[in-house]
Design a protein around this motif. Sequence first.
Motif, PDB file in Angstrom:
ATOM      1  N   LEU A   1       0.887  -1.141   0.160  1.00 22.01           N
ATOM      2  CA  LEU A   1       0.001   0.183  -0.108  1.00 22.01           C
ATOM      3  C   LEU A   1       0.850   1.311  -0.019  1.00 22.01           C
ATOM      4  O   LEU A   1       1.619   1.483   0.989  1.00 22.01           O
ATOM      5  N   ASN A   2       0.887   1.857  -1.077  1.00 23.87           N
ATOM      6  CA  ASN A   2       1.656   2.924  -1.357  1.00 23.87           C
ATOM      7  C   ASN A   2       3.271   2.798  -1.068  1.00 23.87           C
ATOM      8  O   ASN A   2       4.086   3.322  -0.468  1.00 23.87           O
ATOM      9  N   GLY A   3       3.362   1.462  -1.391  1.00 23.10           N
ATOM     10  CA  GLY A   3       4.901   1.130  -1.782  1.00 23.10           C
ATOM     11  C   GLY A   3       5.408   0.507  -0.170  1.00 23.10           C
ATOM     12  O   GLY A   3       6.411   0.033  -0.281  1.00 23.10           O
ATOM     13  N   ASN A   4       4.641   0.314   0.863  1.00 25.74           N
ATOM     14  CA  ASN A   4       4.775  -0.172   1.862  1.00 25.74           C
ATOM     15  C   ASN A   4       4.037  -1.630   2.037  1.00 25.74           C
ATOM     16  O   ASN A   4       2.979  -1.852   1.873  1.00 25.74           O
ATOM     17  N   ASP A   5       5.038  -2.769   2.348  1.00 24.97           N
ATOM     18  CA  ASP A   5       4.431  -4.046   2.680  1.00 24.97           C
ATOM     19  C   ASP A   5       3.360  -3.852   3.877  1.00 24.97           C
ATOM     20  O   ASP A   5       3.544  -3.239   4.932  1.00 24.97           O
ATOM     21  N   ILE A   6       2.305  -4.294   3.605  1.00 24.84           N
ATOM     22  CA  ILE A   6       1.047  -4.101   4.417  1.00 24.84           C
ATOM     23  C   ILE A   6       1.273  -4.742   5.809  1.00 24.84           C
ATOM     24  O   ILE A   6       0.942  -4.453   6.934  1.00 24.84           O
ATOM     25  N   ARG A   7       2.285  -5.650   5.824  1.00 24.07           N
ATOM     26  CA  ARG A   7       2.624  -6.454   6.853  1.00 24.07           C
ATOM     27  C   ARG A   7       3.347  -5.785   7.913  1.00 24.07           C
ATOM     28  O   ARG A   7       3.549  -5.798   9.170  1.00 24.07           O
ATOM     29  N   SER A   8       4.028  -4.465   7.407  1.00 27.58           N
ATOM     30  CA  SER A   8       4.676  -3.702   8.243  1.00 27.58           C
ATOM     31  C   SER A   8       3.831  -2.748   9.173  1.00 27.58           C
ATOM     32  O   SER A   8       4.445  -1.922   9.602  1.00 27.58           O
ATOM     33  N   LEU A   9       2.604  -2.393   8.641  1.00 27.33           N
ATOM     34  CA  LEU A   9       1.691  -1.636   9.104  1.00 27.33           C
ATOM     35  C   LEU A   9       0.927  -2.141  10.276  1.00 27.33           C
ATOM     36  O   LEU A   9       0.552  -3.135  10.059  1.00 27.33           O
ATOM     37  N   GLY A  10       0.652  -1.443  11.236  1.00 27.34           N
ATOM     38  CA  GLY A  10      -0.449  -2.038  12.306  1.00 27.34           C
ATOM     39  C   GLY A  10      -1.536  -1.983  11.681  1.00 27.34           C
ATOM     40  O   GLY A  10      -1.928  -1.430  10.796  1.00 27.34           O
ATOM     41  N   LEU A  11      -2.275  -2.980  12.417  1.00 27.57           N
ATOM     42  CA  LEU A  11      -3.753  -3.246  11.874  1.00 27.57           C
ATOM     43  C   LEU A  11      -4.509  -2.175  11.785  1.00 27.57           C
ATOM     44  O   LEU A  11      -5.332  -1.971  10.781  1.00 27.57           O
ATOM     45  N   PRO A  12      -4.562  -1.276  12.948  1.00 26.71           N
ATOM     46  CA  PRO A  12      -5.345  -0.146  12.974  1.00 26.71           C
ATOM     47  C   PRO A  12      -4.992   1.119  11.804  1.00 26.71           C
ATOM     48  O   PRO A  12      -5.782   1.348  11.178  1.00 26.71           O
ATOM     49  N   THR A  13      -3.786   1.053  11.493  1.00 23.77           N
ATOM     50  CA  THR A  13      -3.246   2.059  10.484  1.00 23.77           C
ATOM     51  C   THR A  13      -3.615   1.477   9.174  1.00 23.77           C
ATOM     52  O   THR A  13      -4.482   2.247   8.416  1.00 23.77           O
ATOM     53  N   LEU A  14      -3.484   0.159   8.951  1.00 21.19           N
ATOM     54  CA  LEU A  14      -3.808  -0.328   7.500  1.00 21.19           C
ATOM     55  C   LEU A  14      -5.210  -0.180   7.488  1.00 21.19           C
ATOM     56  O   LEU A  14      -5.885   0.415   6.492  1.00 21.19           O
ATOM     57  N   ARG A  15      -6.042  -0.708   8.360  1.00 23.15           N
ATOM     58  CA  ARG A  15      -7.599  -0.692   8.061  1.00 23.15           C
ATOM     59  C   ARG A  15      -8.116   1.002   8.302  1.00 23.15           C
ATOM     60  O   ARG A  15      -9.230   1.112   7.800  1.00 23.15           O
ATOM     61  N   ALA A  16      -7.740   1.906   8.758  1.00 30.00           N
ATOM     62  CA  ALA A  16      -7.830   3.109   8.703  1.00 30.00           C
ATOM     63  C   ALA A  16      -7.885   3.666   7.378  1.00 30.00           C
ATOM     64  O   ALA A  16      -8.792   4.521   6.964  1.00 30.00           O
ATOM     65  N   HIS A  17      -7.181   2.928   6.303  1.00 30.82           N
ATOM     66  CA  HIS A  17      -7.230   3.430   4.783  1.00 30.82           C
ATOM     67  C   HIS A  17      -8.484   2.940   4.189  1.00 30.82           C
ATOM     68  O   HIS A  17      -8.417   3.104   3.060  1.00 30.82           O
ATOM     69  N   MET A  18      -9.282   1.869   4.807  1.00 28.75           N
ATOM     70  CA  MET A  18      -9.917   0.980   4.070  1.00 28.75           C
ATOM     71  C   MET A  18     -11.370   1.342   4.529  1.00 28.75           C
ATOM     72  O   MET A  18     -11.620   1.387   5.728  1.00 28.75           O
ATOM     73  N   ALA A  19     -12.387   1.160   3.708  1.00 30.90           N
ATOM     74  CA  ALA A  19     -14.087   1.094   4.023  1.00 30.90           C
ATOM     75  C   ALA A  19     -14.269  -0.051   3.030  1.00 30.90           C
ATOM     76  O   ALA A  19     -14.045  -0.527   2.066  1.00 30.90           O
ATOM     77  N   VAL A  20     -14.992  -1.189   3.827  1.00 29.16           N
ATOM     78  CA  VAL A  20     -15.539  -2.278   3.213  1.00 29.16           C
ATOM     79  C   VAL A  20     -16.819  -2.428   3.275  1.00 29.16           C
ATOM     80  O   VAL A  20     -17.509  -2.302   4.423  1.00 29.16           O
ATOM     81  N   LEU A  21     -17.646  -2.671   2.344  1.00 20.29           N
ATOM     82  CA  LEU A  21     -19.044  -3.046   2.378  1.00 20.29           C
ATOM     83  C   LEU A  21     -19.112  -4.451   1.769  1.00 20.29           C
ATOM     84  O   LEU A  21     -19.096  -4.743   0.443  1.00 20.29           O
ATOM     85  N   PRO A  22     -19.409  -5.361   2.693  1.00 23.92           N
ATOM     86  CA  PRO A  22     -19.322  -6.816   2.501  1.00 23.92           C
ATOM     87  C   PRO A  22     -20.680  -7.390   1.872  1.00 23.92           C
ATOM     88  O   PRO A  22     -21.819  -6.462   1.856  1.00 23.92           O
ATOM     89  N   GLN A  23     -20.789  -8.451   1.589  1.00 21.21           N
ATOM     90  CA  GLN A  23     -22.112  -9.217   1.292  1.00 21.21           C
ATOM     91  C   GLN A  23     -22.875  -9.297   2.546  1.00 21.21           C
ATOM     92  O   GLN A  23     -24.240  -8.889   2.170  1.00 21.21           O
TER      93      GLN A  23
END
Length: 182
Positions: free
Chosen positions: A50-72
């Motif tokens: 994500l923006n050149g950073n392996d998402i495993r290096s981002l904390g879950l709250p930081t990663l998920r703050a960039h996403m909104a999910v509309l699931p089934q």
Amino acid sequence: GSGHRVLDHADLTIDDGDFVSIAGASGAGKSTLTYLLLRFYDPDTGSITLNGNDIRSLGLPTLRAHMAVLPQQVALFSGTVADNIAYGRPEATPEQIRKAAASADATEFIERIPGGFDAKLAERGVNLSGGQRQRIALARAFLRDTPLLILDEPTTGLDGATTTRILEPMVRLAKSRTTLLI
């Protein structure tokens, strides 16, 4: 745990502002891609950046703050309509919650419910129709206002009229950010 690879040799680049649709047969790995993006799973090999950073290096709250999910299957909780809209952004003001509901074309049905935005919802929102639950989730996504929107088969199980009703606000939301449609 089956040892069967779900995604093999997958290579996908999504640029800022892109609208990308992923289609395929049931079991092809479309939802797995969503789970990988959200880090419910980590890839066995390779990486997701994500923006050149392996998402495993981002904390879950930081990663998920960039996403909104509309699931089934929309996740609604016991609490008020307003609480459910603000679930991903609990500091939201009543005005922001109302604006998000209006953007999702949800205000009219919310105001018809006794109690309106203060009406209590049952666990999983079983006291709402499928379309109403989906519009609450759409309002939640508008309120979160994240740069990445993931739509995981968001019209599954809805009738034609309801699908038509939620498509306009969904497209409006998708146009203003990077969107992945499963």
